[in-house]
Design an enzyme around this catalytic site. Structure first.
Site, mmCIF file in Angstrom:
data_model
loop_
_atom_site.group_PDB
_atom_site.id
_atom_site.type_symbol
_atom_site.label_atom_id
_atom_site.label_comp_id
_atom_site.label_asym_id
_atom_site.label_seq_id
_atom_site.Cartn_x
_atom_site.Cartn_y
_atom_site.Cartn_z
ATOM 1 N N LEU A 68 0.868 -1.174 0.000
ATOM 2 C CA LEU A 68 0.000 0.000 0.000
ATOM 3 C C LEU A 68 0.907 1.226 0.000
ATOM 4 C CD1 LEU A 68 -2.723 -0.906 2.687
ATOM 5 C CD2 LEU A 68 -2.980 -0.947 0.196
ATOM 6 N N ASP A 69 0.476 2.296 -0.667
ATOM 7 C CA ASP A 69 1.228 3.540 -0.638
ATOM 8 C C ASP A 69 1.436 3.985 0.803
ATOM 9 O OD1 ASP A 69 1.321 3.647 -3.377
ATOM 10 O OD2 ASP A 69 -0.281 5.130 -3.580
ATOM 11 N N CYS A 70 2.529 4.702 1.033
ATOM 12 C CA CYS A 70 2.866 5.164 2.379
ATOM 13 C C CYS A 70 1.692 5.884 3.048
ATOM 14 C CB CYS A 70 4.075 6.091 2.309
ATOM 15 S SG CYS A 70 4.629 6.742 3.899
#
Length: 222
Positions: A68-70
């Protein structure tokens, strides 16, 4: 000529929060990732603190399956054996894994539901930004359904059918309703929102041991 990034190199300040394990068994571990924490280590020395290293400190056998994106929070799955890792990787690659996200969008989105079918590619002049690219982009499809709306904001459930980088963020921007708090695609909203308003709400796939379909959920924190 390469142009500088649209965003400054972000100051990584990962949240000091305990692990939130939603489910674990001999083959998998499912975690609710907090926003602001990298899934895997970054390239720079000050970006080694991440979800997988924190998880491996408590569960030494945790193996990365997807990311998942940060700035995105929510459901993410890890394998505990190489066999499970390979099986789960195929679930994502063959699009048998199904995910839903909750997002808060800028503005009033109409109508109540729809589909975005627009190819996405890298914006090489402004990395890490992605863009709709009809000439060189890869196919990308996202379903959206309105949950609630006001004059200035819309809450939606998003179901991606492909897994392109920044897909949900680019597709919502293409609709004219970027996700609130997005420092890349809606930087003007960042000051009023301490994070990207995007959360991985659910994940459904086949279990690597039983081969039965299982689903995991985490309610959005916003």
């Amino acid at each position: 000529m390469h142009r500088p990034s649209l965003i400054p190199d972000f100051d990584y300040d990962p949240p000091d929060t305990p692990l939130s394990i939603l489910h674990e068994d001999a083959a998998i571990i499912v975690v609710d990732k907090p926003a602001g924490l990298l899934t895997v280590p970054g390239k720079l020395a000050d970006r080694q603190d991440c979800l997988v290293t924190r998880l491996q400190a408590a569960r030494w056998d945790a193996l990365t399956v997807h990311r998942l994106d940060c700035d995105t929070s929510g459901v993410i799955i890890f394998a505990r054996t190489k066999q499970a890792q390979g099986f789960l990787g195929q679930e994502f690659e063959q699009r048998r894994a199904q995910k839903t996200y909750i997002a808060r969008l800028k503005g009033r989105l109409e109508p109540d539901a729809g589909t975005v079918n627009l190819p996405i590619g890298s914006d090489w002049d402004y990395r890490p930004r992605q863009k709709v690219d009809h000439d060189h982009g890869r196919p990308a499809v996202t379903d959206w359904q309105v949950i609630d709306r006001t004059d200035g904001e819309t809450r939606v459930r998003l179901t991606p059918h492909t897994g392109r980088s920044h897909q949900l963020r680019v597709h919502m921007l293409a609709l004219g309703h970027p996700i609130l708090g997005d420092q890349i695609y809606a930087s003007e909203t960042r000051a009023d929102h301490g994070r990207l308003m995007l959360h991985a709400e659910s994940l459904s796939l086949h279990h690597p041991t039983t081969r039965e379909r299982v689903s995991f959920f985490a309610p959005p924190p916003f």
